[in-house]
Design an enzyme around this catalytic site. Structure first.
Site, mmCIF file in Angstrom:
data_model
loop_
_atom_site.group_PDB
_atom_site.id
_atom_site.type_symbol
_atom_site.label_atom_id
_atom_site.label_comp_id
_atom_site.label_asym_id
_atom_site.label_seq_id
_atom_site.Cartn_x
_atom_site.Cartn_y
_atom_site.Cartn_z
ATOM 1 N N LYS A 48 0.818 -1.195 0.000
ATOM 2 C CA LYS A 48 0.000 0.000 0.000
ATOM 3 C C LYS A 48 0.855 1.250 0.000
ATOM 4 O O LYS A 48 0.393 2.347 -0.299
ATOM 5 C CB LYS A 48 -0.877 0.026 1.269
ATOM 6 C CG LYS A 48 -1.732 -1.192 1.433
ATOM 7 C CD LYS A 48 -2.302 -1.211 2.900
ATOM 8 C CE LYS A 48 -2.851 -2.571 3.218
ATOM 9 N NZ LYS A 48 -2.956 -2.821 4.647
ATOM 10 N N GLU A 105 8.107 2.394 -6.559
ATOM 11 C CA GLU A 105 8.232 1.953 -5.159
ATOM 12 C C GLU A 105 8.237 3.140 -4.209
ATOM 13 O O GLU A 105 8.641 4.247 -4.581
ATOM 14 C CB GLU A 105 9.551 1.186 -4.982
ATOM 15 C CG GLU A 105 9.413 -0.313 -5.067
ATOM 16 C CD GLU A 105 8.759 -0.924 -3.824
ATOM 17 O OE1 GLU A 105 8.209 -0.199 -2.972
ATOM 18 O OE2 GLU A 105 8.800 -2.162 -3.717
ATOM 19 N N ASP A 106 7.819 2.892 -2.980
ATOM 20 C CA ASP A 106 7.869 3.939 -1.963
ATOM 21 C C ASP A 106 9.280 4.113 -1.404
ATOM 22 O O ASP A 106 9.797 5.212 -1.319
ATOM 23 C CB ASP A 106 6.874 3.644 -0.828
ATOM 24 C CG ASP A 106 6.978 2.208 -0.287
ATOM 25 O OD1 ASP A 106 7.821 1.424 -0.777
ATOM 26 O OD2 ASP A 106 6.206 1.880 0.627
ATOM 27 N N ASP A 109 14.962 -0.222 1.088
ATOM 28 C CA ASP A 109 15.709 -0.292 2.340
ATOM 29 C C ASP A 109 16.785 -1.365 2.162
ATOM 30 O O ASP A 109 17.840 -1.106 1.588
ATOM 31 C CB ASP A 109 14.702 -0.605 3.452
ATOM 32 C CG ASP A 109 15.287 -0.554 4.844
ATOM 33 O OD1 ASP A 109 16.346 0.063 5.025
ATOM 34 O OD2 ASP A 109 14.687 -1.133 5.768
ATOM 35 N N LYS A 137 17.227 4.292 0.949
ATOM 36 C CA LYS A 137 18.023 4.228 2.190
ATOM 37 C C LYS A 137 19.217 3.317 1.922
ATOM 38 O O LYS A 137 19.207 2.152 2.310
ATOM 39 C CB LYS A 137 17.162 3.597 3.292
ATOM 40 C CG LYS A 137 16.551 4.574 4.269
ATOM 41 C CD LYS A 137 16.161 3.872 5.556
ATOM 42 C CE LYS A 137 14.776 3.329 5.547
ATOM 43 N NZ LYS A 137 14.305 2.821 6.864
ATOM 44 N N VAL A 159 11.065 5.873 8.656
ATOM 45 C CA VAL A 159 10.249 7.041 8.329
ATOM 46 C C VAL A 159 8.792 6.644 8.080
ATOM 47 O O VAL A 159 8.497 5.495 7.749
ATOM 48 C CB VAL A 159 10.800 7.782 7.089
ATOM 49 C CG1 VAL A 159 12.146 8.403 7.408
ATOM 50 C CG2 VAL A 159 10.919 6.847 5.896
ATOM 51 N N ASP A 165 4.012 3.548 6.478
ATOM 52 C CA ASP A 165 3.297 3.337 7.740
ATOM 53 C C ASP A 165 4.201 2.880 8.870
ATOM 54 O O ASP A 165 5.296 2.376 8.650
ATOM 55 C CB ASP A 165 2.222 2.265 7.556
ATOM 56 C CG ASP A 165 2.825 0.858 7.508
ATOM 57 O OD1 ASP A 165 3.695 0.620 6.636
ATOM 58 O OD2 ASP A 165 2.463 0.025 8.351
ATOM 59 N N ARG A 171 0.091 6.770 7.167
ATOM 60 C CA ARG A 171 0.243 6.790 5.708
ATOM 61 C C ARG A 171 -0.295 8.077 5.109
ATOM 62 O O ARG A 171 0.129 8.500 4.046
ATOM 63 C CB ARG A 171 -0.522 5.625 5.067
ATOM 64 C CG ARG A 171 0.011 4.238 5.401
ATOM 65 C CD ARG A 171 -0.697 3.210 4.518
ATOM 66 N NE ARG A 171 -0.541 1.847 4.975
ATOM 67 C CZ ARG A 171 0.488 1.050 4.700
ATOM 68 N NH1 ARG A 171 1.495 1.513 3.987
ATOM 69 N NH2 ARG A 171 0.526 -0.194 5.142
HETATM 70 P P1 IMP Z 1 13.210 -3.785 1.904
HETATM 71 O O1 IMP Z 1 12.787 -5.139 1.441
HETATM 72 O O2 IMP Z 1 14.044 -3.875 3.167
HETATM 73 O O3 IMP Z 1 13.895 -2.941 0.870
HETATM 74 O O4 IMP Z 1 11.915 -3.052 2.418
HETATM 75 C C1 IMP Z 1 10.965 -2.609 1.560
HETATM 76 C C2 IMP Z 1 9.671 -2.340 2.255
HETATM 77 O O5 IMP Z 1 9.809 -2.206 3.684
HETATM 78 C C3 IMP Z 1 9.128 -1.004 1.786
HETATM 79 O O6 IMP Z 1 8.387 -1.151 0.586
HETATM 80 C C4 IMP Z 1 8.311 -0.556 2.964
HETATM 81 O O7 IMP Z 1 7.026 -1.117 2.909
HETATM 82 C C5 IMP Z 1 9.059 -1.120 4.156
HETATM 83 N N1 IMP Z 1 9.978 -0.113 4.728
HETATM 84 C C6 IMP Z 1 11.325 -0.072 4.656
HETATM 85 N N2 IMP Z 1 11.818 1.000 5.300
HETATM 86 C C7 IMP Z 1 10.739 1.664 5.795
HETATM 87 C C8 IMP Z 1 10.598 2.883 6.559
HETATM 88 O O8 IMP Z 1 11.556 3.592 6.921
HETATM 89 N N3 IMP Z 1 9.320 3.230 6.880
HETATM 90 C C9 IMP Z 1 8.218 2.493 6.516
HETATM 91 N N4 IMP Z 1 8.321 1.358 5.796
HETATM 92 C C10 IMP Z 1 9.569 0.943 5.442
#
Ligand code: IMP
Length: 188
Positions: A48, A105-106, A109, A137, A159, A165, A171
């Site tokens: 979302k 993508e939002d 990370d 990030k 964040v 969220d 959100r």
């Molecule tokens: P990744 O798989 O670690 O890259 O994480 C991706 C997903 O984790 C994102 O699409 C977000 O839904 C969530 N996410 C990662 N960092 C944050 C943050 O700082 N705040 C909120 N959601 C996060």
């Protein structure tokens, strides 16, 4: 049990203001429009968290686009840590074969979620596949991801806002910010 959530009072710091987001989205929309002129662009976003970014970005693009939405959940992680184990809750609703796909993508990370999605979408034989993320990030990256369009590179902090969220809340904030430490620790 603590009282009702006070969205704005829970925010300790604004990292990216509403104005900065809107300006950057306009710039990204312009670049994407220039890059995809005359092609078959499909924007795929992941619910979302990417919802506000997708809604604003698609309206900043002035070439024809199709859109599609996926929803994934990562499981085995915590409220602030992704595990890389991804389950598809909602799949694409149309074929992306021979389409120029831009994954919206939002935040990236660790990159584990996106790494999974990229491999999944490549398997559907798009003509091309690029990545656009509002936030990056890089400090926590575990897998190398080629990011083609980045809104903002941020430091390693959890964040919320503009789609992101904590415990499914925050959100609808119009900016990206950091919550007060006691909110993250559940102290309300
Ligand atoms: P990744 O798989 O670690 O890259 O994480 C991706 C997903 O984790 C994102 O699409 C977000 O839904 C969530 N996410 C990662 N960092 C944050 C943050 O700082 N705040 C909120 N959601 C996060």
């Amino acid at each position: 049990m603590s009282g009702p959530v006070d969205l704005k009072a829970d925010v300790a710091e604004i990292l990216v203001s509403e104005e900065a987001i809107q300006e950057r989205v306009r710039e990204l929309g312009q670049r994407i429009s220039d890059d995809y002129r005359g092609r078959n662009l499909t924007l795929v976003s992941v619910l979302k968290g990417s919802l506000p970014f997708m809604a604003d970005l698609m309206r900043a693009i002035d070439v024809p686009v199709r859109i599609d939405l996926m929803e994934v959940s990562s499981y085995g992680g915590t409220a602030t840590e992704s595990s890389g184990l991804v389950r598809i809750l909602k799949d694409l609703s149309a074929s992306i074969a021979d389409e120029d796909v831009l994954l919206v993508e939002d935040i990236i990370d660790t990159g584990l979620t996106l790494n999974y999605l990229i491999r999944y979408l490549r398997g559907k034989n798009p003509a091309s596949l690029r990545i656009c993320t509002l936030l990056d990030k890089p400090a926590r990256r575990l897998v190398d991801i080629p990011v083609d369009y980045t809104g903002f590179t941020i430091e390693d902090r959890f964040v919320v806002g503009y789609g992101l969220d904590y415990g499914e809340l925050y959100r609808n904030l119009r900016f990206v910010g950091v919550l007060r430490p006691e909110v993250y620790s559940g102290g309300g």
